[in-house]
Motif scaffolding. Structure first.
Motif, PDB file in Angstrom:
ATOM      1  N   SER A 154       0.856  -1.195   0.000  1.00 18.58           N
ATOM      2  CA  SER A 154       0.000   0.000   0.000  1.00 18.58           C
ATOM      3  C   SER A 154       0.889   1.242   0.000  1.00 18.58           C
ATOM      4  N   CYS A 198       0.689   5.814  -0.606  1.00 21.47           N
ATOM      5  CA  CYS A 198      -0.213   6.965  -0.632  1.00 21.47           C
ATOM      6  C   CYS A 198       0.578   8.221  -0.981  1.00 21.47           C
ATOM      7  N   LYS A 234      -2.055  12.942  -7.292  1.00 20.27           N
ATOM      8  CA  LYS A 234      -2.500  11.821  -8.109  1.00 20.27           C
ATOM      9  C   LYS A 234      -1.455  11.438  -9.139  1.00 20.27           C
ATOM     10  N   ARG A 290       1.135   9.156  -7.556  1.00 20.55           N
ATOM     11  CA  ARG A 290       0.640   7.796  -7.335  1.00 20.55           C
ATOM     12  C   ARG A 290       0.647   7.006  -8.636  1.00 20.55           C
ATOM     13  N   GLU A 345      -8.283   1.800  -4.656  1.00 17.98           N
ATOM     14  CA  GLU A 345      -8.239   2.541  -3.397  1.00 17.98           C
ATOM     15  C   GLU A 345      -8.313   1.590  -2.204  1.00 17.98           C
ATOM     16  N   THR A 404      -9.440  -0.052   0.958  1.00 18.85           N
ATOM     17  CA  THR A 404     -10.688  -0.119   1.723  1.00 18.85           C
ATOM     18  C   THR A 404     -10.635  -1.130   2.854  1.00 18.85           C
ATOM     19  N   GLN A 446     -11.838   6.245   3.695  1.00 17.25           N
ATOM     20  CA  GLN A 446     -11.061   7.433   3.406  1.00 17.25           C
ATOM     21  C   GLN A 446     -11.976   8.645   3.279  1.00 17.25           C
TER      22      GLN A 446
END
Length: 453
Positions: free
Chosen positions: A169, A171, A175, A178, A196, A198, A207
């Motif tokens: 993962s 972050c 954008k 990423r 994303e 979850t 989020q």
């Protein structure tokens, strides 16, 4: 209990129980007329029949765990998939004096927060129960790293690179960053993107929307949205009213607030979300304000711009303008034009006329303080508009424009203003006509003299 040793008197000659054992025990005579003639038997067997199979019929190693044909088939497919991966495994000879450690495929279903299977995983692990403590127990604990020389190898496979399957993962608030990192990982490793985050390590992740870096989305104009969900009109209007007071000191949100204010009659959920985005932006930039430097020259200049057909409802153009005293922003405008312009030249001409009217008002105000500003520069990025203002011959081509906008020609003749050509990228009045991406938006915000105070 009756005496079971002597029960000959209890049955007749044909074997039918007569209902009595002795004089002290009296029983009922059985009635065979009310008995069912069928008996329901459960199809599920209650007994397991054990049978010894021949040794050559056993699947795999008899000393290993129980293996079914389904498990072996899955393991075979997983092995084939793993061996097809480039630079993951190479075959080596078993070192002298070392023994093999068996491997085992572990299959697992990855589920989301609703217990729905979203991914099937397969792992190849070493059979740790076959390791002997003190000999090879500490030398090889997993397949997820490079085994040192002299270690105990599972079968005859040695991992060259990270051949493991894991969940990664990452972050970022950008954008583009990423996406760039994801593309880089795809080129180096065989991986799939789960989207994303979850659900992670048994925890459900929800989020919240991040603070907005711009007050309004770019290239996504607001529309009527007739099929959208209705919202409380009084709440919507109160939010717009609060923002209207704020634009007196925050010119960076002026266009976004004016765009949302056009839907106060029948606001929809999409319009309310746009207003909430403005508040998220203000939360992201709470200390942004106008900076008035002391050493700035005291000279009046203005910038004019128009977004041709920018209004999504009626295709009218949006006028943007701002006026400076040196590097100090003192006035700014954002307004939808009252006419539908037939060309970019006409839209820019109307915007320049509105900017000229604001300049004349400032000139009259400054005369009360003893300052006389003549030939105030108005920066325009449209050469055709400048030609219409300067050249009287072109007047015949602008008869369809309302007379009120031709006052700029008279001001130019009286040398009250001066029109200057400027490149579009440097025209800071563009900030008040439409939405931008974060890079262009931040450049314009800094250009009009806004800093974090």
């Amino acid at each position: 209990m009756p005496n079971l040793e002597d029960d000959s008197d209890a049955f007749s000659s044909d074997g039918i129980f007569n209902g009595a054992y002795d004089d002290e025990n009296v029983g009922a005579v059985a009635d065979f007329n009310n008995m069912d003639d069928t008996i329901n038997v459960s199809p599920i067997p209650t007994l397991r029949i054990h049978k010894n199979h021949l040794k050559d019929q056993i699947l795999g190693d008899p000393t290993s765990a129980v293996q079914t044909r389904g498990k072996i088939q899955k393991a075979s497919l997983a092995q084939q998939a793993l061996f097809k991966l480039p630079k993951v495994w190479i075959l080596v000879d078993l070192p002298y004096g070392k023994k093999e450690i068996g491997t085992k495929w572990v299959f697992k279903n990855k589920r989301d927060e609703r217990s729905i299977v979203v991914k099937n995983e397969a792992r190849l692990v070493a059979q740790g129960f076959k390791q002997e403590e003190g000999i090879d127990y500490d030398e090889c604990i997993s397949l997820y790293g490079t085994i040192e020389e002299g270690g105990v190898c599972p079968s005859n496979l040695t991992p060259v690179e990270l051949g493991m399957r894991c969940t990664l993962s990452f972050c970022s608030d950008r954008k583009c960053f990423r996406r760039e990192f994801e593309d880089c990982m795809h080129k180096r490793f065989q991986m799939s993107s789960m989207g994303e985050l979850t659900f992670f390590l048994g925890l459900q992740v929800k989020q919240q929307p991040p603070d907005a870096t711009t007050p309004i989305e770019s290239n996504k104009p607001l529309v009527k949205d007739k099929d959208g969900e209705d919202v409380d009109v009084y709440v919507y209007r109160s939010m717009i009213g609060s923002l209207m007071y704020l634009i007196a000191s925050r010119p960076d949100i002026m266009f976004a607030v004016c765009a949302c204010a056009r839907f106060q009659v029948t606001p929809k959920a999409s319009h309310l979300n746009a207003v909430k985005r403005i508040f998220r932006y203000l939360k992201h930039q709470p200390k942004l304000g106008l900076w008035y430097p002391r050493d700035s020259p005291f000279e009046l200049e203005a910038f004019s711009y128009s977004d041709y057909g920018g209004a999504s409802l009626d295709k009218k153009s949006t006028t943007g303008g701002c006026q400076f005293l040196g590097r100090r922003l003192i006035s700014w405008q954002c307004k939808k034009q009252t006419i539908v312009a037939n060309s970019t030249t006409e839209a820019e001409y109307v915007a320049a006329a509105n900017c000229c009217g604001q300049v004349l008002w400032i000139q009259n105000q400054m005369m009360d303080y003893g300052f006389n500003f003549m030939n105030t520069k108005i920066h325009i990025d449209n050469e055709s508009t400048i030609s219409v203002i300067k050249n009287l011959i072109a007047h015949s081509r602008t008869k369809h424009i309302e007379i009120q906008f031709h006052c700029i020609r008279d001001c130019y003749k009286k040398r009250l203003i001066e029109v200057i050509k400027i490149h579009t990228d440097s025209n800071v009045a563009d900030l008040f006509t439409k939405g931008f991406d974060v890079t262009r938006f931040n450049f314009l915000v800094v250009s009009i003299g806004m800093l974090n105070l």
